[in-house]
Write a protein that holds these residues in place. Sequence first.
Motif, short mmCIF file in Angstrom:
data_model
loop_
_atom_site.label_atom_id
_atom_site.label_comp_id
_atom_site.label_asym_id
_atom_site.label_seq_id
_atom_site.Cartn_x
_atom_site.Cartn_y
_atom_site.Cartn_z
N HIS A 4 0.83 -1.19 0.00
CA HIS A 4 0.00 0.00 0.00
C HIS A 4 0.86 1.25 0.00
O HIS A 4 0.58 2.22 -0.73
N ASP A 5 1.92 1.26 0.80
CA ASP A 5 2.80 2.42 0.88
C ASP A 5 3.52 2.66 -0.44
O ASP A 5 3.67 3.81 -0.87
N ILE A 6 3.93 1.60 -1.10
CA ILE A 6 4.60 1.75 -2.40
C ILE A 6 3.60 2.29 -3.43
O ILE A 6 3.94 3.15 -4.26
N GLY A 7 2.36 1.81 -3.39
CA GLY A 7 1.32 2.33 -4.29
C GLY A 7 1.05 3.80 -4.04
O GLY A 7 0.89 4.59 -4.98
N GLU A 8 1.00 4.21 -2.77
CA GLU A 8 0.81 5.62 -2.43
C GLU A 8 1.99 6.46 -2.92
O GLU A 8 1.80 7.59 -3.39
N LEU A 9 3.19 5.93 -2.78
CA LEU A 9 4.38 6.66 -3.24
C LEU A 9 4.35 6.86 -4.75
O LEU A 9 4.63 7.95 -5.24
N LYS A 10 3.98 5.81 -5.47
CA LYS A 10 3.88 5.93 -6.94
C LYS A 10 2.81 6.95 -7.33
O LYS A 10 3.02 7.73 -8.26
N LYS A 11 1.69 6.92 -6.64
CA LYS A 11 0.62 7.86 -6.94
C LYS A 11 1.07 9.30 -6.67
O LYS A 11 0.83 10.20 -7.48
N TYR A 12 1.76 9.53 -5.55
CA TYR A 12 2.24 10.86 -5.22
C TYR A 12 3.28 11.33 -6.23
O TYR A 12 3.24 12.48 -6.68
N LEU A 13 4.20 10.47 -6.60
CA LEU A 13 5.23 10.85 -7.57
C LEU A 13 4.62 11.16 -8.94
O LEU A 13 5.08 12.10 -9.62
N SER A 14 3.61 10.41 -9.35
CA SER A 14 2.98 10.72 -10.64
C SER A 14 2.26 12.06 -10.58
O SER A 14 2.28 12.82 -11.55
N GLN A 15 1.62 12.39 -9.44
CA GLN A 15 0.97 13.68 -9.30
C GLN A 15 1.99 14.82 -9.38
O GLN A 15 1.74 15.83 -10.04
N CYS A 17 4.98 14.72 -10.85
CA CYS A 17 5.53 14.81 -12.21
C CYS A 17 4.55 15.48 -13.17
O CYS A 17 4.96 16.31 -13.98
N ILE A 18 3.28 15.13 -13.08
CA ILE A 18 2.29 15.75 -13.95
C ILE A 18 2.18 17.24 -13.69
O ILE A 18 2.15 18.05 -14.62
N SER A 19 2.15 17.63 -12.41
CA SER A 19 2.05 19.06 -12.11
C SER A 19 3.30 19.81 -12.56
O SER A 19 3.20 20.94 -13.06
N LEU A 20 4.47 19.20 -12.41
CA LEU A 20 5.69 19.85 -12.87
C LEU A 20 5.72 19.99 -14.40
O LEU A 20 6.20 21.00 -14.92
N CYS A 21 5.22 18.98 -15.10
CA CYS A 21 5.17 19.07 -16.56
C CYS A 21 4.21 20.18 -17.01
O CYS A 21 4.55 20.95 -17.93
N ILE A 22 3.07 20.27 -16.39
CA ILE A 22 2.10 21.30 -16.77
C ILE A 22 2.66 22.69 -16.47
O ILE A 22 2.60 23.60 -17.31
N VAL A 23 3.23 22.86 -15.28
CA VAL A 23 3.77 24.16 -14.90
C VAL A 23 4.99 24.51 -15.77
O VAL A 23 5.16 25.65 -16.19
N GLY A 24 5.81 23.52 -16.06
CA GLY A 24 6.95 23.76 -16.93
C GLY A 24 6.52 24.18 -18.33
O GLY A 24 7.11 25.10 -18.92
N PHE A 25 5.50 23.52 -18.86
CA PHE A 25 4.97 23.90 -20.17
C PHE A 25 4.45 25.33 -20.15
O PHE A 25 4.76 26.13 -21.05
N LEU A 26 3.66 25.67 -19.12
CA LEU A 26 3.12 27.03 -19.03
C LEU A 26 4.23 28.08 -18.90
O LEU A 26 4.14 29.17 -19.45
N HIS A 27 5.28 27.72 -18.17
CA HIS A 27 6.37 28.67 -17.96
C HIS A 27 7.19 28.87 -19.23
O HIS A 27 7.47 30.01 -19.63
N PHE A 28 7.59 27.79 -19.86
CA PHE A 28 8.46 27.93 -21.03
C PHE A 28 7.72 28.35 -22.29
O PHE A 28 8.27 29.07 -23.12
N VAL A 38 3.60 29.32 -7.42
CA VAL A 38 2.65 28.56 -6.61
C VAL A 38 3.17 27.14 -6.38
O VAL A 38 3.11 26.61 -5.27
N GLN A 39 3.69 26.53 -7.43
CA GLN A 39 4.21 25.17 -7.27
C GLN A 39 5.45 25.12 -6.40
O GLN A 39 5.67 24.15 -5.69
N CYS A 40 6.25 26.18 -6.44
CA CYS A 40 7.42 26.23 -5.56
C CYS A 40 7.01 26.29 -4.09
O CYS A 40 7.76 25.83 -3.22
N ALA A 41 5.85 26.83 -3.82
CA ALA A 41 5.37 26.88 -2.43
C ALA A 41 4.58 25.64 -2.06
O ALA A 41 4.72 25.12 -0.95
#
Length: 117
Positions: A4-15, A17-28, A38-41
């Motif tokens: 369960h903990d490994i599944g939660e870790l994978k879910k958190y890491l995917s969230q 990564c997705i938010s960083l990709c979206i914010v990176g796209f908007l920034h660049f 906002v993401q830095c905070a």
Amino acid sequence: VVAHDIGELKKYLSQVCISLCIVGFLHFKFSLYPPLAVQCALNPMNFFNHNLVQIYLLGKDTPELRKRPWVQPSPFASLAPQTEESSGDNTSEKDDVDNMTPTMDKTSKKKESKKTQ
């Protein structure tokens, strides 16, 4: 528990990564700085509030953290109207039914049913 903990870790890491990709796209692409700020905070704050960090890195051991799966609070819970389940009193609904005024009388109902047949 470990699965369960490994599944939660994978879910958190995917969230993250997705938010960083979206914010990176908007920034660049559009040179937008507010989503980046906002993401830095939010990312460090969400990291330290995550249950896995609380258990494994910060060493907290509470009964709420031992229960799995963890229930995520709804972000819209504060917006939902509060219901009074404890009263169990439906007098307001009964009053509404008693105070209703008929929109059609019985004769017009019969005429409507004859027209449809």
